[in-house]
Every structure is written in structure tokens, then in C-alpha cells.
Design an enzyme around this catalytic site. Structure first.
Site, PDB file in Angstrom:
ATOM      1  N   ASP A 171       0.817  -1.206   0.000  1.00 33.68           N
ATOM      2  CA  ASP A 171       0.000   0.000   0.000  1.00 33.68           C
ATOM      3  C   ASP A 171       0.853   1.258   0.000  1.00 33.68           C
ATOM      4  OD1 ASP A 171       0.875  -0.802   2.507  1.00 33.68           O
ATOM      5  OD2 ASP A 171      -0.980  -0.296   3.567  1.00 33.68           O
ATOM      6  N   TYR A 172       1.884   1.272   0.814  1.00 31.02           N
ATOM      7  CA  TYR A 172       2.757   2.443   0.919  1.00 31.02           C
ATOM      8  C   TYR A 172       3.505   2.706  -0.391  1.00 31.02           C
ATOM      9  CZ  TYR A 172       6.727   5.277   2.548  1.00 31.02           C
ATOM     10  OH  TYR A 172       7.671   6.249   2.706  1.00 31.02           O
ATOM     11  N   THR A 173       4.106   1.674  -0.959  1.00 28.24           N
ATOM     12  CA  THR A 173       4.904   1.876  -2.161  1.00 28.24           C
ATOM     13  C   THR A 173       4.044   2.242  -3.364  1.00 28.24           C
ATOM     14  OG1 THR A 173       4.892  -0.505  -2.580  1.00 28.24           O
ATOM     15  CG2 THR A 173       6.766   0.377  -1.400  1.00 28.24           C
ATOM     16  N   THR A 175       1.241   3.937  -3.414  1.00 29.24           N
ATOM     17  CA  THR A 175       0.782   5.320  -3.356  1.00 29.24           C
ATOM     18  C   THR A 175       1.942   6.303  -3.540  1.00 29.24           C
ATOM     19  OG1 THR A 175       0.878   5.231  -0.928  1.00 29.24           O
ATOM     20  CG2 THR A 175      -1.242   4.816  -1.968  1.00 29.24           C
ATOM     21  N   LYS A 176       3.120   5.957  -3.054  1.00 32.48           N
ATOM     22  CA  LYS A 176       4.266   6.830  -3.289  1.00 32.48           C
ATOM     23  C   LYS A 176       4.667   6.837  -4.766  1.00 32.48           C
ATOM     24  CE  LYS A 176       5.220   8.490   0.832  1.00 32.48           C
ATOM     25  NZ  LYS A 176       5.136   9.934   1.133  1.00 32.48           N
TER      26      LYS A 176
END
Length: 266
Positions: A171-173, A175-176
Site C-alpha cells: 500500500d505504501y509503495t 501510493t508513493k
């Protein structure tokens, strides 16, 4: 035959000491290091926080003439606009540099991450709200002031994990990576107005609140794979953020600078 050449009246740079800088999530972790870097350089700094009131006020106490702490959840568009208006009134000048640093509800703990067969739409949506929608809303909040001055610097905080997913935080990667795309398209859109948009992408930092849950073995593994043989600090990444706001970067926009001790190339 003569040819009319259109020229721009936008200044190509403003010294840091003449800038008003808004740092989202600027009270702790990497955000605090970035706040300290700008304050040390003489800029006027708006330290945005959501729940870290004490940490924000401690920073203000160290720089009472140059720092202002304002509470706002970056996912609240109305709150962002109110914060930008309060900053302009307090410093009698609009925000000229925005650092999209806030990280909403995320901990870098590889043992607890959701794997490919378990990642949920709710997790992805939550990170999209914090890492894509919130930065866009923050940019839109500061644009009127930047246009008033004819100058702006937008610096988005990214990650090297989508180039080198040593731990796949899906999820983090994701969106970044989306934020990097917006960094490049916004740079093209806003460049003619004297507004530069760039990204600074760190790896695992030693140590922030977000990386506090990271096992020591992971730090050691990453350090061994870098040419510098150590893990990057928040202060080292802050130096790069300062560069993108300074006159030294006046000709740079749409770029992603990876600050991770050389772990990821290009």
C-alpha cells in the site's frame, strides 16, 4: 525579420531566509529534522501536526520568531486551507515552499505488513488518502499564494521501495509511486508559473518514529548493501529537501532524488 520572444517575469529563486515554508507532519521524525533544517537556514516555518502538539510547540520554543505550529489533519481540505490562511496572516507573507511529508497511520514493520494475498482495499484506500489525495489538496491550498509571488517550491517525500522493495509494503509503495507520477505532471503544469515540483526519496531512515519497529537485522542488511555501509539519517535526507527549496535548485524540476547511501541507482 524580427521575432517576438515571450519572457517571464517570475523570479527564478528566493533565498531561504525570505521564504515561508509549510512542512506537513513537521513535528516529529523526519518532519522534525526537515523543520530544524529550514529553521537553521533562517526560513520562516509552519510546523503542521495532527496529534503531536507537544513536539511541535517544543520546536516553536526554540525558534519563537521563525516557527509557527498549526494543527490540521492533512486529509481535511478545509483544515489545510485554514492553515495556509493562518500562516499568511502570521508571517504577513504567503507560503512559498511546501514539503509534503506527513505519513498517515503507517509503521515500517515488515513482520506485520499485509502480504500479496491479504492486502485489502481498505488499506490501499487509506494510504491513497494520506499519500496522494492529501498532498494534492495541500498543493492546491498553497498555489494561490505562490502565484501571488510568482514563485514556488513543492517538495514531495517519496521512497526508494518501489525501485527496490527490500520489504514489499504494497500500500505504501503503490501510493508513493503515484505521488511520483503527480510530481512529474505537476512540474510540467506549474513550471511556466515559476513553481518547481520535485521529490526526495529516502530509504529506511535511522531512526524515526515510523521506523522504530524495524528489527536491527534489517538496518544491518540495508547498511551492508550501500556503498556508504550505513543507513541514511533523517538529517541527511533533510539536506536534500533544503537543496530543492534553495536557489541552488532553480533549474531543477520534475525530478526524484534518491537519498539512501547509494543503495538504489538511478
Amino acid at each position: 525579420m524580427s521575432t517576438d520572444t515571450q519572457t517571464t517575469t517570475h523570479p527564478i529563486s528566493l533565498p531561504l531566509e525570505e521564504q515561508v515554508v509549510l512542512i506537513t507532519g513537521g513535528a516529529r521524525g523526519l518532519g522534525a529534522a526537515i523543520s530544524n533544517a529550514f529553521l537553521g537556514a533562517g526560513a520562516k516555518v509552519v510546523i503542521n501536526y495532527n496529534t503531536s502538539a507537544q513536539a511541535a510547540e517544543e520546536l516553536v520554543a526554540r525558534y519563537p520568531q521563525h516557527a509557527l505550529a498549526i494543527q490540521a489533519d492533512v486529509r481535511d481540505e478545509a483544515g489545510l486551507k485554514a492553515m495556509v490562511a493562518e500562516a499568511k496572516e502570521h508571517f504577513d507573507a504567503p507560503v512559498t515552499t511546501l514539503v509534503n511529508n506527513a505519513l498517515v497511520d503507517f509503521s515500517f514493520n515488515g513482520d506485520a505488513r499485509s502480504t500479496a494475498d491479504a492486502i485489502s482495499s481498505e488499506e490501499l484506500s487509506a494510504q491513497f488518502a494520506g499519500s496522494v489525495l492529501a498532498p494534492v489538496a495541500a498543493i492546491q491550498s498553497v498555489l494561490p499564494g505562490m502565484r501571488e509571488v510568482g514563485f514556488g517550491r513543492i517538495i514531495n517525500i517519496g521512497t526508494n521501495l518501489f525501485q527496490h522493495p527490500v520489504v514489499p509494503y504494497h500500500d505504501y509503495t503503490a501510493t508513493k509511486a503515484a505521488l511520483l507520477s503527480l510530481t512529474r505532471t505537476f512540474a510540467d503544469d506549474l513550471g511556466p508559473e515559476g513553481i518547481n515540483v520535485n521529490m526526495v526519496s529516502g530509504g529506511l531512515l535511522r531512526t524515526t518514529d515510523a521506523s522504530a519497529a524495524t528489527p536491527e537485522a534489517v538496518f544491518d542488511l540495508i547498511a551492508s548493501g550501500t556503498p556508504l555501509r550505513r543507513v541514511t539519517t533523517p538529517e541527511e535526507l533533510s539536506d536534500a529537501v533544503l537543496f530543492f527549496a534553495s536557489p541552488l535548485s532553480r533549474g531543477v524540476t520534475g525530478q526524484n532524488l534518491i537519498v539512501d547511501g547509494g543503495l538504489v541507482k538511478g
